[in-house]
Motif scaffolding. Structure first.
Motif, PDB file in Angstrom:
ATOM      1  N   GLY A   5      -7.128 -12.106   5.921  1.00 18.56           N
ATOM      2  CA  GLY A   5      -6.004 -13.016   5.761  1.00 18.56           C
ATOM      3  C   GLY A   5      -5.122 -12.695   4.579  1.00 18.56           C
ATOM      4  O   GLY A   5      -4.521 -13.598   3.977  1.00 18.56           O
ATOM      5  N   VAL A   6      -5.025 -11.403   4.233  1.00 15.19           N
ATOM      6  CA  VAL A   6      -4.223 -10.977   3.076  1.00 15.19           C
ATOM      7  C   VAL A   6      -2.954 -10.301   3.590  1.00 15.19           C
ATOM      8  O   VAL A   6      -3.031  -9.323   4.335  1.00 15.19           O
ATOM      9  CB  VAL A   6      -5.014  -9.997   2.192  1.00 15.19           C
ATOM     10  N   PRO A   7      -1.782 -10.789   3.219  1.00 13.95           N
ATOM     11  CA  PRO A   7      -0.532 -10.153   3.668  1.00 13.95           C
ATOM     12  C   PRO A   7      -0.388  -8.765   3.069  1.00 13.95           C
ATOM     13  O   PRO A   7      -0.623  -8.563   1.869  1.00 13.95           O
ATOM     14  CB  PRO A   7       0.558 -11.103   3.164  1.00 13.95           C
ATOM     15  N   VAL A   8      -0.017  -7.793   3.903  1.00 14.04           N
ATOM     16  CA  VAL A   8       0.036  -6.415   3.448  1.00 14.04           C
ATOM     17  C   VAL A   8       1.251  -5.725   4.053  1.00 14.04           C
ATOM     18  O   VAL A   8       1.715  -6.093   5.147  1.00 14.04           O
ATOM     19  CB  VAL A   8      -1.264  -5.658   3.844  1.00 14.04           C
ATOM     20  N   GLN A   9       1.758  -4.734   3.332  1.00 14.40           N
ATOM     21  CA  GLN A   9       2.894  -3.948   3.821  1.00 14.40           C
ATOM     22  C   GLN A   9       2.756  -2.523   3.337  1.00 14.40           C
ATOM     23  O   GLN A   9       2.419  -2.275   2.175  1.00 14.40           O
ATOM     24  CB  GLN A   9       4.215  -4.550   3.331  1.00 14.40           C
ATOM     25  N   GLU A  10       3.025  -1.567   4.225  1.00 13.09           N
ATOM     26  CA  GLU A  10       3.009  -0.157   3.845  1.00 13.09           C
ATOM     27  C   GLU A  10       4.257   0.209   3.051  1.00 13.09           C
ATOM     28  O   GLU A  10       5.346  -0.288   3.331  1.00 13.09           O
ATOM     29  CB  GLU A  10       2.986   0.725   5.086  1.00 13.09           C
ATOM     30  N   VAL A  11       4.080   1.109   2.110  1.00 14.43           N
ATOM     31  CA  VAL A  11       5.201   1.799   1.459  1.00 14.43           C
ATOM     32  C   VAL A  11       4.946   3.276   1.684  1.00 14.43           C
ATOM     33  O   VAL A  11       4.134   3.902   1.003  1.00 14.43           O
ATOM     34  CB  VAL A  11       5.280   1.479  -0.043  1.00 14.43           C
ATOM     35  N   LEU A  12       5.600   3.845   2.684  1.00 17.72           N
ATOM     36  CA  LEU A  12       5.359   5.223   3.084  1.00 17.72           C
ATOM     37  C   LEU A  12       6.276   6.149   2.279  1.00 17.72           C
ATOM     38  O   LEU A  12       7.489   6.154   2.474  1.00 17.72           O
ATOM     39  CB  LEU A  12       5.619   5.371   4.581  1.00 17.72           C
ATOM     40  N   LEU A  13       5.683   6.935   1.393  1.00 18.56           N
ATOM     41  CA  LEU A  13       6.481   7.760   0.481  1.00 18.56           C
ATOM     42  C   LEU A  13       6.646   9.181   1.010  1.00 18.56           C
ATOM     43  O   LEU A  13       6.186  10.154   0.419  1.00 18.56           O
ATOM     44  CB  LEU A  13       5.844   7.774  -0.907  1.00 18.56           C
ATOM     45  N   THR A  14       7.317   9.281   2.145  1.00 20.74           N
ATOM     46  CA  THR A  14       7.725  10.587   2.645  1.00 20.74           C
ATOM     47  C   THR A  14       9.219  10.803   2.426  1.00 20.74           C
ATOM     48  O   THR A  14       9.694  11.929   2.361  1.00 20.74           O
ATOM     49  CB  THR A  14       7.389  10.723   4.133  1.00 20.74           C
ATOM     50  N   GLU A  15       9.953   9.706   2.329  1.00 20.24           N
ATOM     51  CA  GLU A  15      11.369   9.734   1.947  1.00 20.24           C
ATOM     52  C   GLU A  15      11.764   8.300   1.626  1.00 20.24           C
ATOM     53  O   GLU A  15      10.965   7.374   1.781  1.00 20.24           O
ATOM     54  CB  GLU A  15      12.246  10.290   3.070  1.00 20.24           C
ATOM     55  N   GLY A  16      12.960   8.089   1.147  1.00 23.45           N
ATOM     56  CA  GLY A  16      13.403   6.731   0.806  1.00 23.45           C
ATOM     57  C   GLY A  16      14.200   6.727  -0.475  1.00 23.45           C
ATOM     58  O   GLY A  16      14.728   7.759  -0.911  1.00 23.45           O
ATOM     59  N   GLN A  17      14.285   5.565  -1.105  1.00 24.92           N
ATOM     60  CA  GLN A  17      15.061   5.437  -2.334  1.00 24.92           C
ATOM     61  C   GLN A  17      14.559   4.255  -3.150  1.00 24.92           C
ATOM     62  O   GLN A  17      13.851   3.382  -2.645  1.00 24.92           O
ATOM     63  CB  GLN A  17      16.554   5.232  -2.019  1.00 24.92           C
ATOM     64  N   ILE A  18      14.899   4.261  -4.438  1.00 24.13           N
ATOM     65  CA  ILE A  18      14.598   3.160  -5.350  1.00 24.13           C
ATOM     66  C   ILE A  18      15.898   2.766  -6.036  1.00 24.13           C
ATOM     67  O   ILE A  18      16.571   3.615  -6.632  1.00 24.13           O
ATOM     68  CB  ILE A  18      13.586   3.560  -6.444  1.00 24.13           C
ATOM     69  N   ASP A  19      16.242   1.505  -5.955  1.00 21.94           N
ATOM     70  CA  ASP A  19      17.349   0.979  -6.752  1.00 21.94           C
ATOM     71  C   ASP A  19      16.798   0.689  -8.137  1.00 21.94           C
ATOM     72  O   ASP A  19      16.111  -0.317  -8.354  1.00 21.94           O
ATOM     73  CB  ASP A  19      17.904  -0.301  -6.102  1.00 21.94           C
ATOM     74  N   LEU A  20      17.059   1.592  -9.068  1.00 23.34           N
ATOM     75  CA  LEU A  20      16.449   1.489 -10.388  1.00 23.34           C
ATOM     76  C   LEU A  20      16.933   0.289 -11.185  1.00 23.34           C
ATOM     77  O   LEU A  20      16.324  -0.084 -12.197  1.00 23.34           O
ATOM     78  CB  LEU A  20      16.688   2.784 -11.174  1.00 23.34           C
ATOM     79  N   GLY A  21      18.006  -0.331 -10.750  1.00 23.53           N
ATOM     80  CA  GLY A  21      18.492  -1.525 -11.428  1.00 23.53           C
ATOM     81  C   GLY A  21      17.950  -2.811 -10.843  1.00 23.53           C
ATOM     82  O   GLY A  21      18.242  -3.895 -11.358  1.00 23.53           O
ATOM     83  N   VAL A  24       0.851  -1.190   0.000  1.00 23.58           N
ATOM     84  CA  VAL A  24       0.000   0.000   0.000  1.00 23.58           C
ATOM     85  C   VAL A  24       0.887   1.240   0.000  1.00 23.58           C
ATOM     86  O   VAL A  24       1.614   1.499   0.961  1.00 23.58           O
ATOM     87  CB  VAL A  24      -0.942   0.013   1.217  1.00 23.58           C
ATOM     88  N   ILE A  25       0.828   1.993  -1.087  1.00 24.11           N
ATOM     89  CA  ILE A  25       1.666   3.174  -1.287  1.00 24.11           C
ATOM     90  C   ILE A  25       0.883   4.407  -0.850  1.00 24.11           C
ATOM     91  O   ILE A  25      -0.189   4.711  -1.386  1.00 24.11           O
ATOM     92  CB  ILE A  25       2.048   3.297  -2.772  1.00 24.11           C
ATOM     93  N   HIS A  26       1.404   5.142   0.136  1.00 28.14           N
ATOM     94  CA  HIS A  26       0.720   6.335   0.617  1.00 28.14           C
ATOM     95  C   HIS A  26       1.703   7.194   1.415  1.00 28.14           C
ATOM     96  O   HIS A  26       2.884   6.870   1.497  1.00 28.14           O
ATOM     97  CB  HIS A  26      -0.501   5.956   1.456  1.00 28.14           C
ATOM     98  N   GLU A  27       1.166   8.285   2.020  1.00 23.76           N
ATOM     99  CA  GLU A  27       2.065   9.184   2.765  1.00 23.76           C
ATOM    100  C   GLU A  27       1.496   9.594   4.123  1.00 23.76           C
ATOM    101  O   GLU A  27       2.099  10.401   4.829  1.00 23.76           O
ATOM    102  CB  GLU A  27       2.393  10.435   1.941  1.00 23.76           C
ATOM    103  N   ASN A  28       0.327   9.059   4.479  1.00 24.51           N
ATOM    104  CA  ASN A  28      -0.294   9.472   5.740  1.00 24.51           C
ATOM    105  C   ASN A  28      -0.571   8.262   6.621  1.00 24.51           C
ATOM    106  O   ASN A  28      -1.605   7.607   6.475  1.00 24.51           O
ATOM    107  CB  ASN A  28      -1.590  10.231   5.473  1.00 24.51           C
ATOM    108  N   PRO A  29       0.320   7.934   7.553  1.00 24.73           N
ATOM    109  CA  PRO A  29       0.150   6.743   8.383  1.00 24.73           C
ATOM    110  C   PRO A  29      -1.104   6.777   9.250  1.00 24.73           C
ATOM    111  O   PRO A  29      -1.583   5.721   9.675  1.00 24.73           O
ATOM    112  CB  PRO A  29       1.417   6.705   9.237  1.00 24.73           C
ATOM    113  N   GLU A  30      -1.672   7.950   9.492  1.00 25.71           N
ATOM    114  CA  GLU A  30      -2.887   8.029  10.309  1.00 25.71           C
ATOM    115  C   GLU A  30      -4.068   7.342   9.640  1.00 25.71           C
ATOM    116  O   GLU A  30      -5.023   6.940  10.314  1.00 25.71           O
ATOM    117  CB  GLU A  30      -3.234   9.492  10.599  1.00 25.71           C
ATOM    118  N   TRP A  31      -4.032   7.238   8.313  1.00 31.59           N
ATOM    119  CA  TRP A  31      -5.150   6.623   7.603  1.00 31.59           C
ATOM    120  C   TRP A  31      -5.021   5.106   7.474  1.00 31.59           C
ATOM    121  O   TRP A  31      -5.940   4.450   6.987  1.00 31.59           O
ATOM    122  CB  TRP A  31      -5.250   7.221   6.186  1.00 31.59           C
ATOM    123  N   PHE A  32      -3.903   4.543   7.899  1.00 31.93           N
ATOM    124  CA  PHE A  32      -3.643   3.139   7.575  1.00 31.93           C
ATOM    125  C   PHE A  32      -4.266   2.113   8.531  1.00 31.93           C
ATOM    126  O   PHE A  32      -4.629   1.020   8.082  1.00 31.93           O
ATOM    127  CB  PHE A  32      -2.133   2.892   7.481  1.00 31.93           C
TER     128      PHE A  32
END
Length: 342
Positions: free
Chosen positions: A27-43, A8-16
């Motif tokens: 029973g669905v595995p889920v993980q936050e992707v909080l886009l307030t900072e971070g990085q992407i290895d484009l390769g 789940v890609i978002h920026e407001n943890p209060e809504w999660f």
């Protein structure tokens, strides 16, 4: 690589938290992707899974001015890698542009508010005069990249608007685009938000506007004071309710509108529109006006759900999302794991 899951890609943890609880219940595995900072290895290859973007047009109001750009970069990387993305790049561009929403809704045959988009501030006053034909008639403003009622104000005269533009109170839009929009009056003091998940209608929410607030976010985190005396603009309508300072949007503001069902002609039209635009999860707002119009004015692709509504609704919005995304996850990775037939 890790076990496939829903990201789940978002920026407001209060809504999660309500969403996390729904995924756990299904029973669905889920993980936050909080886009307030971070990085992407484009390769690198993205982790296996289904990615759901619920980036908000109002992210900049929470100090996350760059989250929209982070999301654009991340979604492009995921899509180029062939990952399944719900609310992908094309949906993000709709979320952050009421101009784009207006154009698509109008082209699809919906009644939409008469609107002029003004770029920058130099011609704002002149544009308002053109918009009203030089007459002192009510009109409203909005921010193109909106949410949270950003920039939504009513003006009853051109002099009032000119004074606002020249004042320190002028609220500049984050993308430099101000919308001038016709003033609409609701037939009754409410607007309606129709919720869709996976192309299916979930329920319609009646949003009571009699208190005069323009903050329409259903989540608990959005219950905030409306702030000022006098009439307050509500997503294109104005409730003439004096003395509304200190009023608060509470759970009582939201209720299920049970007479709006999947068979409702507008719901069917909206369902077809969302399918055509490849928008799988959304809340769409409309208003029935005193002059007999049914005006569609907003598409929310990062929809939130009110707990009081959820307690009595015929189905759960968050659990519908969890089941839908869990089904996509099962279909994609079950197929990938299946042995090839000779």
């Amino acid at each position: 690589m890790s076990t496939p899951r829903v990201y789940v890609i978002h920026e407001n943890p209060e809504w999660f938290p309500p969403l996390a609880a729904a995924f756990e219940a299904e029973g669905v595995p889920v993980q936050e992707v909080l886009l307030t900072e971070g990085q992407i290895d484009l390769g690198a290859e993205p982790e296996p899974g289904v990615y759901w973007s619920r980036m908000s047009a109002s992210s900049h109001t929470r100090g996350h001015e760059h989250s929209k750009e982070y999301t654009r970069a991340l979604l492009g990387w995921l899509e180029r890698a062939g990952r399944q993305v719900v609310g992908g790049s094309h949906v993000l561009e709709l979320e952050v542009s009421k101009v784009a929403q207006h154009g698509l809704l109008r082209a699809a045959g919906f009644d939409v508010p008469r609107t002029t988009a003004v770029f920058g501030t130099t011609t704002l006053k002149q544009s308002a005069a053109t918009f009203t034909g030089g007459q002192d008639v009510p009109f409203i403003t909005k921010h193109n990249q909106g949410g949270k009622g950003l920039g939504v104000r009513r003006f009853d005269s051109l002099a009032e608007f000119d004074a606002y533009v020249d004042s320190p109170e002028f609220e500049a839009p984050v993308d430099g685009i101000t919308l001038l929009q016709e003033y609409l009056t609701a037939r009754e003091p409410f607007i309606t938000r129709a919720e869709f998940v996976g192309g299916e209608f979930v329920y319609a929410v009646r949003v009571d506007t009699s208190a005069g607030s323009f903050e329409l976010c259903p989540a608990d985190a959005c219950a905030v004071p409306s702030g000022e005396n006098g009439p307050q603009v509500i997503a294109g309508a104005v409730c003439e309710v004096p003395g509304t300072d200190g009023t608060t949007v509470t759970a009582d503001t939201f209720s299920v509108r049970s007479e709006v069902t999947a068979e409702h002609p507008l719901v069917q039209q909206l369902s077809g529109f969302l399918a055509d635009q490849r928008i799988q999860i959304a809340g769409v707002e409309f208003m029935e006006t005193t002059d007999g119009r049914t005006v569609v004015y907003d598409i929310n692709t990062n929809t939130n759900y009110n707990p009081a509504v959820e307690a009595v609704a015929p189905a759960s919005g968050p659990r519908s999302i969890a089941r839908f995304l869990g089904g996509l996850l099962d279909a994609e990775y079950a197929a990938a794991a299946a042995p090839a037939h000779a």
